[in-house]
Design a protein around this motif. Structure first.
Motif, PDB file in Angstrom:
ATOM      1  N   SER A  91       0.816  -1.215   0.000  1.00 42.01           N
ATOM      2  CA  SER A  91       0.000   0.000   0.000  1.00 42.01           C
ATOM      3  C   SER A  91       0.851   1.268   0.000  1.00 42.01           C
ATOM      4  O   SER A  91       0.494   2.258  -0.626  1.00 42.01           O
ATOM      5  CB  SER A  91      -0.920   0.027   1.220  1.00 42.01           C
ATOM      6  OG  SER A  91      -1.825  -1.042   1.159  1.00 42.01           O
ATOM      7  N   SER A 100      -2.134   3.631  -7.449  1.00 41.56           N
ATOM      8  CA  SER A 100      -2.982   3.286  -6.302  1.00 41.56           C
ATOM      9  C   SER A 100      -4.178   2.423  -6.696  1.00 41.56           C
ATOM     10  O   SER A 100      -4.629   1.586  -5.915  1.00 41.56           O
ATOM     11  CB  SER A 100      -3.463   4.549  -5.589  1.00 41.56           C
ATOM     12  OG  SER A 100      -4.222   5.357  -6.441  1.00 41.56           O
ATOM     13  N   THR A 103      -2.878  -1.039  -7.186  1.00 43.67           N
ATOM     14  CA  THR A 103      -2.472  -1.488  -5.856  1.00 43.67           C
ATOM     15  C   THR A 103      -3.679  -1.978  -5.069  1.00 43.67           C
ATOM     16  O   THR A 103      -3.624  -3.025  -4.411  1.00 43.67           O
ATOM     17  CB  THR A 103      -1.758  -0.363  -5.085  1.00 43.67           C
ATOM     18  OG1 THR A 103      -0.561  -0.016  -5.778  1.00 43.67           O
ATOM     19  CG2 THR A 103      -1.422  -0.789  -3.672  1.00 43.67           C
ATOM     20  N   SER A 107      -3.999  -5.800  -4.049  1.00 44.35           N
ATOM     21  CA  SER A 107      -4.030  -6.079  -2.609  1.00 44.35           C
ATOM     22  C   SER A 107      -5.196  -6.985  -2.248  1.00 44.35           C
ATOM     23  O   SER A 107      -5.072  -7.876  -1.410  1.00 44.35           O
ATOM     24  CB  SER A 107      -4.133  -4.777  -1.815  1.00 44.35           C
ATOM     25  OG  SER A 107      -2.972  -4.006  -1.968  1.00 44.35           O
ATOM     26  N   VAL A 117      -7.488  -2.958   3.213  1.00 41.48           N
ATOM     27  CA  VAL A 117      -7.001  -2.322   1.986  1.00 41.48           C
ATOM     28  C   VAL A 117      -7.462  -0.869   1.945  1.00 41.48           C
ATOM     29  O   VAL A 117      -6.691   0.032   1.611  1.00 41.48           O
ATOM     30  CB  VAL A 117      -7.467  -3.105   0.730  1.00 41.48           C
ATOM     31  CG1 VAL A 117      -7.176  -2.332  -0.544  1.00 41.48           C
ATOM     32  CG2 VAL A 117      -6.809  -4.481   0.691  1.00 41.48           C
ATOM     33  N   TRP A 120      -5.275   1.102   4.562  1.00 42.57           N
ATOM     34  CA  TRP A 120      -3.885   1.301   4.162  1.00 42.57           C
ATOM     35  C   TRP A 120      -3.749   2.191   2.927  1.00 42.57           C
ATOM     36  O   TRP A 120      -2.810   2.992   2.833  1.00 42.57           O
ATOM     37  CB  TRP A 120      -3.183  -0.041   3.963  1.00 42.57           C
ATOM     38  CG  TRP A 120      -2.696  -0.581   5.266  1.00 42.57           C
ATOM     39  CD1 TRP A 120      -3.242  -1.589   6.000  1.00 42.57           C
ATOM     40  CD2 TRP A 120      -1.595  -0.082   6.029  1.00 42.57           C
ATOM     41  NE1 TRP A 120      -2.539  -1.747   7.166  1.00 42.57           N
ATOM     42  CE2 TRP A 120      -1.515  -0.838   7.200  1.00 42.57           C
ATOM     43  CE3 TRP A 120      -0.664   0.937   5.828  1.00 42.57           C
ATOM     44  CZ2 TRP A 120      -0.547  -0.623   8.173  1.00 42.57           C
ATOM     45  CZ3 TRP A 120       0.303   1.152   6.800  1.00 42.57           C
ATOM     46  CH2 TRP A 120       0.351   0.380   7.950  1.00 42.57           C
ATOM     47  N   LEU A 121      -4.654   2.075   1.996  1.00 40.91           N
ATOM     48  CA  LEU A 121      -4.564   2.941   0.812  1.00 40.91           C
ATOM     49  C   LEU A 121      -4.945   4.381   1.143  1.00 40.91           C
ATOM     50  O   LEU A 121      -4.403   5.316   0.563  1.00 40.91           O
ATOM     51  CB  LEU A 121      -5.387   2.385  -0.343  1.00 40.91           C
ATOM     52  CG  LEU A 121      -4.593   1.331  -1.109  1.00 40.91           C
ATOM     53  CD1 LEU A 121      -5.465   0.549  -2.058  1.00 40.91           C
ATOM     54  CD2 LEU A 121      -3.441   1.962  -1.855  1.00 40.91           C
ATOM     55  N   SER A 124      -1.816   5.715   2.669  1.00 42.92           N
ATOM     56  CA  SER A 124      -0.777   5.880   1.657  1.00 42.92           C
ATOM     57  C   SER A 124      -1.031   7.087   0.758  1.00 42.92           C
ATOM     58  O   SER A 124      -0.160   7.949   0.604  1.00 42.92           O
ATOM     59  CB  SER A 124      -0.687   4.606   0.810  1.00 42.92           C
ATOM     60  OG  SER A 124       0.257   4.766  -0.222  1.00 42.92           O
TER      61      SER A 124
END
Length: 156
Positions: A91, A100, A103, A107, A117, A120-121, A124
């Motif tokens: 992430s 992203s 990702t 993920s 997910v 965390w995204l 990030s």
């Protein structure tokens, strides 16, 4: 005033597009002279909106991705990050290597839950956009660089 509104719309739309994203659009727009706080907010919202849609509709995205075919090189990089660092690592590093949106998708494919997910995204995209936005804002101020080219793009 109308030019500024269009610049904000452009920031929102471009940050929602895969591979442009908030971590790229935020510093570019700030360097171009658009006010930093609205740029940051619009870029984050635009980027995360489309990432959340991918997370929400993962099953539809999976079937669309199968029809389209998988990009082995990008997926391979993401899988290496996943194996080495897990969800937090993918992430935090994934947006630089695969974007992203991909990702988020990968993920979930690799075993992350929707809730983790999403968390965390969000961390990030928000964190990296903030870091690059601050660097762009203060870097330009410290260097006193005139960016007429970028300002022309956003002011037209």
């Amino acid at each position: 005033m109308l030019d500024l509104v269009w610049a904000y719309v452009l920031v929102f739309v471009l940050s929602a597009v895969p591979f442009f994203e908030a971590i790229i659009i935020t510093p570019v727009a700030i360097i171009a002279g658009i006010p930093a706080i609205p740029v940051f907010i619009l870029a984050i919202v635009g980027n995360l909106l489309t990432v959340y849609l991918i997370i929400l509709f993962i099953e539809k995205v999976r079937s669309w991705r199968k029809k389209k075919g998988d990009n082995g090189k990008r997926s391979g990089r993401a899988k290496q990050l996943w194996n080495k660092y897990g969800l937090p690592g993918l992430s935090l590093l994934g947006p630089f290597f695969v974007g992203s949106h991909l990702t988020a998708f990968l993920s979930l494919i690799f075993g992350g839950t929707k809730k983790r997910v999403t968390l965390w995204l969000t961390i990030s995209v928000t964190g990296w956009s903030l870091v690059f936005g601050i660097l762009a804002y203060f870097g330009i101020d410290w260097l006193n660089v005139d960016n007429q080219f970028l300002e022309g793009i956003f002011k037209q």
